[in-house]
Design a protein around this motif. Structure first.
Motif, PDB file in Angstrom:
ATOM      1  N   ASN A   1       0.681  -1.152   0.061  1.00 36.62           N
ATOM      2  CA  ASN A   1      -0.250   0.122   0.049  1.00 36.62           C
ATOM      3  C   ASN A   1       0.939   1.139  -0.060  1.00 36.62           C
ATOM      4  O   ASN A   1       1.844   1.529   0.635  1.00 36.62           O
ATOM      5  CB  ASN A   1      -0.970   0.047   1.216  1.00 36.62           C
ATOM      6  CG  ASN A   1      -1.838  -1.344   1.262  1.00 36.62           C
ATOM      7  OD1 ASN A   1      -2.633  -1.465   0.426  1.00 36.62           O
ATOM      8  ND2 ASN A   1      -1.862  -1.851   2.466  1.00 36.62           N
ATOM      9  N   PHE A   2       0.302   2.270  -0.936  1.00 39.02           N
ATOM     10  CA  PHE A   2       1.229   3.569  -0.850  1.00 39.02           C
ATOM     11  C   PHE A   2       0.121   4.773  -0.510  1.00 39.02           C
ATOM     12  O   PHE A   2      -0.812   4.588  -1.075  1.00 39.02           O
ATOM     13  CB  PHE A   2       1.810   3.722  -2.179  1.00 39.02           C
ATOM     14  CG  PHE A   2       3.126   3.328  -2.356  1.00 39.02           C
ATOM     15  CD1 PHE A   2       4.353   3.952  -2.376  1.00 39.02           C
ATOM     16  CD2 PHE A   2       3.672   2.015  -2.390  1.00 39.02           C
ATOM     17  CE1 PHE A   2       5.730   3.583  -2.501  1.00 39.02           C
ATOM     18  CE2 PHE A   2       4.704   1.450  -2.942  1.00 39.02           C
ATOM     19  CZ  PHE A   2       5.763   2.261  -2.577  1.00 39.02           C
ATOM     20  N   VAL A   3       0.369   5.402   0.591  1.00 35.60           N
ATOM     21  CA  VAL A   3      -0.459   6.480   0.617  1.00 35.60           C
ATOM     22  C   VAL A   3       0.447   7.819   1.211  1.00 35.60           C
ATOM     23  O   VAL A   3       1.160   7.759   1.784  1.00 35.60           O
ATOM     24  CB  VAL A   3      -1.216   6.235   2.241  1.00 35.60           C
ATOM     25  CG1 VAL A   3      -1.857   7.413   2.512  1.00 35.60           C
ATOM     26  CG2 VAL A   3      -2.151   4.895   2.180  1.00 35.60           C
ATOM     27  N   GLY A   4       0.031   8.831   0.326  1.00 35.60           N
ATOM     28  CA  GLY A   4       0.617  10.130   0.514  1.00 35.60           C
ATOM     29  C   GLY A   4       0.031  10.854   1.720  1.00 35.60           C
ATOM     30  O   GLY A   4      -0.984  10.834   1.845  1.00 35.60           O
ATOM     31  N   VAL A   5       0.705  11.655   2.726  1.00 29.78           N
ATOM     32  CA  VAL A   5       0.175  12.244   3.485  1.00 29.78           C
ATOM     33  C   VAL A   5       0.393  13.554   3.486  1.00 29.78           C
ATOM     34  O   VAL A   5       1.765  14.079   4.126  1.00 29.78           O
ATOM     35  CB  VAL A   5       0.295  11.532   4.944  1.00 29.78           C
ATOM     36  CG1 VAL A   5      -0.457  12.337   6.242  1.00 29.78           C
ATOM     37  CG2 VAL A   5       0.208  10.240   5.076  1.00 29.78           C
ATOM     38  N   ALA A   6      -0.558  14.591   3.070  1.00 27.26           N
ATOM     39  CA  ALA A   6       0.082  15.901   2.708  1.00 27.26           C
ATOM     40  C   ALA A   6      -0.486  16.978   3.806  1.00 27.26           C
ATOM     41  O   ALA A   6      -1.390  16.971   4.332  1.00 27.26           O
ATOM     42  CB  ALA A   6      -0.671  16.452   1.422  1.00 27.26           C
ATOM     43  N   GLY A   7       0.721  17.770   4.020  1.00 29.42           N
ATOM     44  CA  GLY A   7       0.226  18.851   5.238  1.00 29.42           C
ATOM     45  C   GLY A   7       1.024  20.079   4.909  1.00 29.42           C
ATOM     46  O   GLY A   7       1.677  20.318   3.983  1.00 29.42           O
ATOM     47  N   LEU A   8       1.051  20.880   5.820  1.00 28.28           N
ATOM     48  CA  LEU A   8       1.665  22.175   5.890  1.00 28.28           C
ATOM     49  C   LEU A   8       1.405  23.151   4.719  1.00 28.28           C
ATOM     50  O   LEU A   8       1.876  24.079   4.223  1.00 28.28           O
ATOM     51  CB  LEU A   8       3.311  22.016   5.548  1.00 28.28           C
ATOM     52  CG  LEU A   8       3.852  20.859   6.785  1.00 28.28           C
ATOM     53  CD1 LEU A   8       5.240  20.855   6.382  1.00 28.28           C
ATOM     54  CD2 LEU A   8       3.763  21.412   8.157  1.00 28.28           C
ATOM     55  N   ASP A   9       0.141  22.840   3.986  1.00 31.36           N
ATOM     56  CA  ASP A   9      -0.369  23.791   3.361  1.00 31.36           C
ATOM     57  C   ASP A   9      -2.019  23.788   3.035  1.00 31.36           C
ATOM     58  O   ASP A   9      -2.196  22.858   3.671  1.00 31.36           O
ATOM     59  CB  ASP A   9       0.210  23.717   1.921  1.00 31.36           C
ATOM     60  CG  ASP A   9       0.185  24.863   1.342  1.00 31.36           C
ATOM     61  OD1 ASP A   9      -0.285  25.959   1.206  1.00 31.36           O
ATOM     62  OD2 ASP A   9       1.709  25.165   0.637  1.00 31.36           O
ATOM     63  N   LYS A  10      -2.559  24.399   2.331  1.00 32.72           N
ATOM     64  CA  LYS A  10      -3.829  24.350   2.023  1.00 32.72           C
ATOM     65  C   LYS A  10      -4.318  23.385   0.764  1.00 32.72           C
ATOM     66  O   LYS A  10      -3.322  22.816   0.296  1.00 32.72           O
ATOM     67  CB  LYS A  10      -4.527  25.849   1.648  1.00 32.72           C
ATOM     68  CG  LYS A  10      -4.196  26.848   2.609  1.00 32.72           C
ATOM     69  CD  LYS A  10      -4.850  26.541   3.935  1.00 32.72           C
ATOM     70  CE  LYS A  10      -4.476  27.883   4.951  1.00 32.72           C
ATOM     71  NZ  LYS A  10      -5.162  27.358   6.044  1.00 32.72           N
ATOM     72  N   THR A  11      -5.626  23.136   0.696  1.00 28.54           N
ATOM     73  CA  THR A  11      -5.994  21.978  -0.311  1.00 28.54           C
ATOM     74  C   THR A  11      -5.636  22.372  -1.632  1.00 28.54           C
ATOM     75  O   THR A  11      -5.074  21.388  -2.273  1.00 28.54           O
ATOM     76  CB  THR A  11      -7.703  21.743  -0.052  1.00 28.54           C
ATOM     77  OG1 THR A  11      -7.739  21.619   1.196  1.00 28.54           O
ATOM     78  CG2 THR A  11      -7.862  20.798  -1.175  1.00 28.54           C
TER      79      THR A  11
END
Length: 207
Positions: free
Chosen positions: A130-140
């Motif tokens: 499984n690969f999952v990106g966890v994006a943060g530190l910014d807006k959508t």
């Protein structure tokens, strides 16, 4: 009578003092909330966004680290988030397969440099890891733009602006990878590695 009242007053003060010390101990013993990233830093490194203490970290209440929660999934996978298209994502869905969690930010140059390799590995090990990106530190919007521009839409990305998933896995800097075996045990957690090293780590994870 005066002596009795004195003993009652002293007892009350001792109890209040104990509660106060216990509260301080809980605050000091917990993980410190990381401060927001400095986008102007030379290396583009940043920290996970601040979040309320005690939320989204560690195992669920009553479950020891490494044990399985009541629904059968490892405690480390007991989290919930939302994907970029607003769909609910449950960490428990990653159970029974090795997983790679990639923690990134859209303005991070290192993350941009690793995007192609990460997408390539996600394709190569589809159905096995499984690969999952966890994006943060910014807006959508910037997060969505990154996924489109870097062509990493072949695996899901979580819109983790509040940093709940970052904090659960103890991530304070992008780009970082967390690799879990099929039992939800962390086998690697750290900042970005080179393409060759990343390929070897994922190959070892896949078995």
């Amino acid at each position: 009578m005066r002596a009795g009242r004195t003993r009652v007053a002293l007892t009350a003060l001792l109890v209040a003092g104990s509660l106060s010390l216990a509260g301080c101990g809980m605050d000091d013993g917990g993980a410190a909330s990381p401060e927001p990233a400095d986008k102007g830093s030379a290396d583009g490194a940043g920290k996970a966004p601040e979040e309320d203490k005690g939320k989204g970290e560690g195992a669920p209440e009553g479950v020891a680290p490494g044990e399985k929660a009541p629904d059968g999934a490892p405690a480390k996978l007991q989290f919930a988030s939302r994907t970029l298209d607003g769909k609910e994502f449950k960490g428990a869905s990653l159970a029974d397969k090795p997983s790679v969690l990639w923690f990134w930010a859209p303005w991070c140059g290192t993350c941009q440099g690793q995007a192609a390799q990460t997408a390539k590995l996600a394709d190569k090990y589809k159905g096995k890891v499984n690969f999952v990106g966890v994006a943060g530190l910014d807006k959508t919007d910037p997060i969505r733009s990154f996924v489109k521009a870097q062509k990493v839409g072949n695996f899901p990305h979580l819109n983790d602006q509040k940093g709940a998933v970052w904090k659960k896995f103890g991530i304070s800097q992008q780009s970082s990878y967390v690799m879990l075996d099929k039992n939800g045990k962390t086998v690697h957690s750290g900042v970005a590695t080179g393409p060759d090293q990343l390929s070897k780590q994922v190959a070892g994870l896949a078995g």
